[in-house]
Design a protein around this motif. Structure first.
Motif, PDB file in Angstrom:
ATOM      1  N   GLU A  46       0.833  -1.204   0.000  1.00  0.00           N
ATOM      2  CA  GLU A  46       0.000   0.000   0.000  1.00  0.00           C
ATOM      3  C   GLU A  46       0.866   1.252   0.000  1.00  0.00           C
ATOM      4  O   GLU A  46       0.556   2.230  -0.705  1.00  0.00           O
ATOM      5  N   ALA A  47       1.928   1.234   0.773  1.00  0.00           N
ATOM      6  CA  ALA A  47       2.821   2.388   0.818  1.00  0.00           C
ATOM      7  C   ALA A  47       3.451   2.633  -0.548  1.00  0.00           C
ATOM      8  O   ALA A  47       3.619   3.785  -0.978  1.00  0.00           O
ATOM      9  N   ASP A  48       3.803   1.546  -1.237  1.00  0.00           N
ATOM     10  CA  ASP A  48       4.409   1.688  -2.565  1.00  0.00           C
ATOM     11  C   ASP A  48       3.437   2.326  -3.548  1.00  0.00           C
ATOM     12  O   ASP A  48       3.819   3.150  -4.386  1.00  0.00           O
ATOM     13  N   LYS A  49       2.157   1.974  -3.431  1.00  0.00           N
ATOM     14  CA  LYS A  49       1.151   2.575  -4.310  1.00  0.00           C
ATOM     15  C   LYS A  49       1.027   4.076  -4.050  1.00  0.00           C
ATOM     16  O   LYS A  49       0.877   4.867  -4.979  1.00  0.00           O
ATOM     17  N   ILE A  50       1.090   4.462  -2.773  1.00  0.00           N
ATOM     18  CA  ILE A  50       0.998   5.890  -2.434  1.00  0.00           C
ATOM     19  C   ILE A  50       2.181   6.641  -3.027  1.00  0.00           C
ATOM     20  O   ILE A  50       2.016   7.720  -3.624  1.00  0.00           O
ATOM     21  N   LEU A  51       3.376   6.071  -2.913  1.00  0.00           N
ATOM     22  CA  LEU A  51       4.579   6.743  -3.422  1.00  0.00           C
ATOM     23  C   LEU A  51       4.594   6.802  -4.947  1.00  0.00           C
ATOM     24  O   LEU A  51       5.287   7.647  -5.528  1.00  0.00           O
ATOM     25  N   ASN A  52       3.823   5.916  -5.582  1.00  0.00           N
ATOM     26  CA  ASN A  52       3.712   5.937  -7.047  1.00  0.00           C
ATOM     27  C   ASN A  52       2.462   6.669  -7.518  1.00  0.00           C
ATOM     28  O   ASN A  52       2.119   6.610  -8.705  1.00  0.00           O
ATOM     29  N   ALA A  53       1.785   7.367  -6.581  1.00  0.00           N
ATOM     30  CA  ALA A  53       0.575   8.137  -6.893  1.00  0.00           C
ATOM     31  C   ALA A  53      -0.518   7.258  -7.474  1.00  0.00           C
ATOM     32  O   ALA A  53      -1.318   7.710  -8.313  1.00  0.00           O
ATOM     33  N   GLN A  54      -0.568   6.012  -7.019  1.00  0.00           N
ATOM     34  CA  GLN A  54      -1.607   5.091  -7.492  1.00  0.00           C
ATOM     35  C   GLN A  54      -2.691   4.863  -6.432  1.00  0.00           C
ATOM     36  O   GLN A  54      -3.652   4.146  -6.687  1.00  0.00           O
ATOM     37  N   ALA A  55      -2.525   5.483  -5.270  1.00  0.00           N
ATOM     38  CA  ALA A  55      -3.520   5.345  -4.202  1.00  0.00           C
ATOM     39  C   ALA A  55      -3.552   6.622  -3.381  1.00  0.00           C
ATOM     40  O   ALA A  55      -2.550   7.350  -3.293  1.00  0.00           O
ATOM     41  N   ASP A  56      -4.727   6.897  -2.812  1.00  0.00           N
ATOM     42  CA  ASP A  56      -4.854   8.082  -1.951  1.00  0.00           C
ATOM     43  C   ASP A  56      -3.942   7.927  -0.731  1.00  0.00           C
ATOM     44  O   ASP A  56      -3.716   6.820  -0.242  1.00  0.00           O
ATOM     45  N   PHE A  57      -3.460   9.069  -0.249  1.00  0.00           N
ATOM     46  CA  PHE A  57      -2.649   9.056   0.971  1.00  0.00           C
ATOM     47  C   PHE A  57      -3.577   9.302   2.147  1.00  0.00           C
ATOM     48  O   PHE A  57      -4.213  10.349   2.257  1.00  0.00           O
ATOM     49  N   GLU A  58      -3.679   8.303   3.018  1.00  0.00           N
ATOM     50  CA  GLU A  58      -4.553   8.402   4.178  1.00  0.00           C
ATOM     51  C   GLU A  58      -3.732   8.282   5.462  1.00  0.00           C
ATOM     52  O   GLU A  58      -2.797   7.487   5.540  1.00  0.00           O
ATOM     53  N   PHE A  59      -4.110   9.066   6.447  1.00  0.00           N
ATOM     54  CA  PHE A  59      -3.506   8.924   7.774  1.00  0.00           C
ATOM     55  C   PHE A  59      -4.491   9.432   8.818  1.00  0.00           C
ATOM     56  O   PHE A  59      -5.444  10.157   8.497  1.00  0.00           O
ATOM     57  N   THR A  60      -4.269   9.023  10.062  1.00  0.00           N
ATOM     58  CA  THR A  60      -5.144   9.466  11.143  1.00  0.00           C
ATOM     59  C   THR A  60      -4.349  10.338  12.110  1.00  0.00           C
ATOM     60  O   THR A  60      -3.141  10.160  12.292  1.00  0.00           O
ATOM     61  N   VAL A  61      -5.053  11.268  12.736  1.00  0.00           N
ATOM     62  CA  VAL A  61      -4.472  12.166  13.732  1.00  0.00           C
ATOM     63  C   VAL A  61      -5.267  11.977  15.028  1.00  0.00           C
ATOM     64  O   VAL A  61      -6.469  12.253  15.066  1.00  0.00           O
ATOM     65  N   ALA A  62      -4.606  11.480  16.052  1.00  0.00           N
ATOM     66  CA  ALA A  62      -5.263  11.272  17.349  1.00  0.00           C
ATOM     67  C   ALA A  62      -4.647  12.228  18.371  1.00  0.00           C
ATOM     68  O   ALA A  62      -3.422  12.370  18.445  1.00  0.00           O
ATOM     69  N   TYR A  63      -5.505  12.879  19.159  1.00  0.00           N
ATOM     70  CA  TYR A  63      -5.012  13.863  20.128  1.00  0.00           C
ATOM     71  C   TYR A  63      -6.077  14.143  21.179  1.00  0.00           C
ATOM     72  O   TYR A  63      -7.232  13.707  21.049  1.00  0.00           O
ATOM     73  N   GLU A  64      -5.662  14.840  22.217  1.00  0.00           N
ATOM     74  CA  GLU A  64      -6.583  15.344  23.225  1.00  0.00           C
ATOM     75  C   GLU A  64      -6.590  16.860  23.136  1.00  0.00           C
ATOM     76  O   GLU A  64      -5.524  17.491  23.074  1.00  0.00           O
ATOM     77  N   VAL A  65      -7.757  17.445  23.168  1.00  0.00           N
ATOM     78  CA  VAL A  65      -7.840  18.898  23.091  1.00  0.00           C
ATOM     79  C   VAL A  65      -7.663  19.502  24.477  1.00  0.00           C
ATOM     80  O   VAL A  65      -7.982  18.878  25.490  1.00  0.00           O
TER      81      VAL A  65
END
Length: 500
Positions: free
Chosen positions: A100-119
């Motif tokens: 999946e990471a290789d697809k992202i680096l080749n612009a063949q897949a969306d780049f997704e990530f999550t951000v977890a935090y406390e306000v």
């Protein structure tokens, strides 16, 4: 870029961020176009390298740079747009699947990530004019100044060898060897040790048995180490000391005059009195300020009750708990010795951690609204103070503050806090009250804390697990463990801690 909130539970937040593959590819192409006129590749004239060739050679590395930049910069921008502040550094999670990471680096897949935090919870500031504090003030008398000068002058007192028996106040020079159950113990031996009888430097009963000795005498004395003695292997034990007396000297007379001042590096007795009075007033002033600050923090704690970010509380608790256990280990004690249990102690220190974090957030908000700032000069002075504490390690200290993220905050935070307290003192109602020295240094449990500024440690509910900021050393100054007298760690109230 699409941002979707996937969790909103109490102070906890989690966001899913999606950047379409086409957008990632567009960013990459911009970088490639910019690089086209700069790269030098054999077989191609400058500026004539086909973008497709550049993409084949550098596309994945540029995409990797873009991914790193996005996860570094984007969360802060997203939180700013949402009007939120994260209590700690947001946690970023992305795929760990290599394909999946290789697809992202080749612009063949969306780049997704999550951000977890406390306000950081919103804090609505309240009118501080209702806060009332009593400022205890001690008037420094001439007798107290003279008494302190006499104590200071002890360092300049001369002694002359005398014939005959040692009396209280005389200085004896001795060799000694301490034993428990007939066996010598570590730190219980010294040679040519100078001891003024009556100075109370050694454990109870030691000095009194030297009254009446003469030069050349050999004597065995028996003493019992205090139950709270910091060396666990000696605490409460009976010990003998083989003493050889080498010299007995009588003290010279101390006179408060200009000559004394000169020996102490000052031009006159009046100047010496001025310096000593200033030092006493400063000492009392520090104690007064700590009590005033304590009153302000106690009332702020009552005024502001809200959920504190758990990660901040966890971090603060771990700092406290680590110090408490270190102190217990050094004193050879357990929670049971301090009339509490580990569970009860954890509960009390957890409450303290929550209080500190909550008050820290309140003071931060008050300071921000009041536009309290820490100047560069103040930071430099704080850094210089740190350097003075570690002579010979100035370079290492400087490198630490230059290269460690967040290190400068440890210098800024206490300065900022004190300036916020100063700001609050201009708004709260302050009543001066003249008190005695003993009253000033007595806490609510009736225990004196003279010479001890309020520190950021607490005690368990029943009794101190150990005074976390007053570690008992095994010896005083010269590293000798045996006959040196040490007090048991005192307890300090849990809410005596300052907010950070």
């Amino acid at each position: 870029m699409q941002v979707t909130e996937t969790l909103a539970e109490g102070l906890k937040r989690e966001l899913k961020v999606v950047i379409p593959a086409k957008d990632m590819e567009a960013r990459m192409n911009e970088r490639l176009a910019d690089a086209k006129d700069k790269v030098r590749i054999n077989g191609f004239r400058p500026g004539k390298v086909p973008v497709g060739h550049l993409k084949k050679m550098y596309g994945k590395s540029i995409m990797a740079e873009l991914v790193n930049e996005i996860v570094r910069d984007q969360p802060g921008q997203i939180l700013s747009e949402r009007g939120e502040k994260s209590a700690t550094q947001p946690e970023i999670a992305m795929t760990e699947d290599e394909a999946e990471a290789d697809k992202i680096l080749n612009a063949q897949a969306d780049f997704e990530f999550t951000v977890a935090y406390e306000v950081i919870p919103p804090i609505e500031l309240k009118d501080a004019s209702g806060i009332t504090v009593t400022r205890e003030v001690v008037e420094v008398s001439e007798d107290e100044v003279n008494e302190q000068i006499e104590k200071v002058a002890e360092s300049a007192r001369t002694y002359e060898t005398k014939k005959g028996k040692a009396a209280d106040g005389d200085r004896v020079t001795i060799d000694y060897l301490g034993k428990v159950d007939g066996e010598a113990f570590d730190g219980g031996k010294d040679e040519d040790s100078e001891l003024v009888i009556g100075s109370n430097r050694f454990i109870p009963g030691f000095e009194e048995q030297l009254v009446g000795v003469k030069a050349g005498d050999e004597k065995v004395i028996t003493v019992t180490f205090p139950a709270e003695y910091p060396a666990a292997n000696l605490a409460g034990k009976e010990a003998t000391f083989d003493i050889t007396v080498k010299d007995v000297a009588a003290p010279g007379k101390i006179e408060l005059n200009d000559e004394l001042a000169t020996t102490l590096g000052l031009e006159s007795l009046d100047k010496l009195k001025e310096v000593v009075r200033s030092q006493i007033e400063s000492q009392y002033g520090n104690a007064t300020r700590q009590k005033v600050k304590r009153q302000i923090l106690d009332q702020l704690d009552t005024m502001y009750q809200f959920e504190a970010p758990s990660k901040l509380v966890d971090a603060e608790f771990e700092n406290i708990w680590r110090q408490i256990n270190t102190d217990l280990a050094q004193s050879g004690k357990t929670f049971e010795d301090e009339e509490t249990t580990e569970e009860e102690a954890r509960d009390e220190y957890r409450k303290l951690a929550e209080r500190r974090v909550r008050l820290g957030l309140v003071l931060s908000e008050i300071g921000e609204k009041a536009k309290v700032e820490v100047s560069e000069d103040e930071m430099q002075r704080a850094l210089f103070a740190q350097l003075q504490q570690f002579p010979g390690q100035q370079k290492e200290i400087l490198d630490y503050f230059r290269n460690t993220p967040g290190a400068s905050a440890s210098l800024r935070a206490p300065i900022f806090e004190e300036k916020v307290i100063d700001h609050l003192l201009s708004e709260v109602s302050v009543t001066d009250k003249t008190v005695t020295k003993d009253e000033l240094f007595a806490d609510e449990d009736g225990e004196g804390d003279a010479d001890k500024p309020a520190k950021k440690k607490a005690a368990p509910k029943k009794k101190a697990a150990a005074k976390a900021d007053e570690t008992a050393d095994a010896a005083e100054g010269d590293g000798k463990a045996a006959p040196k007298k040490k007090a048991a760690p005192k307890k300090k109230k849990a809410d005596e801690a300052d907010a950070e």
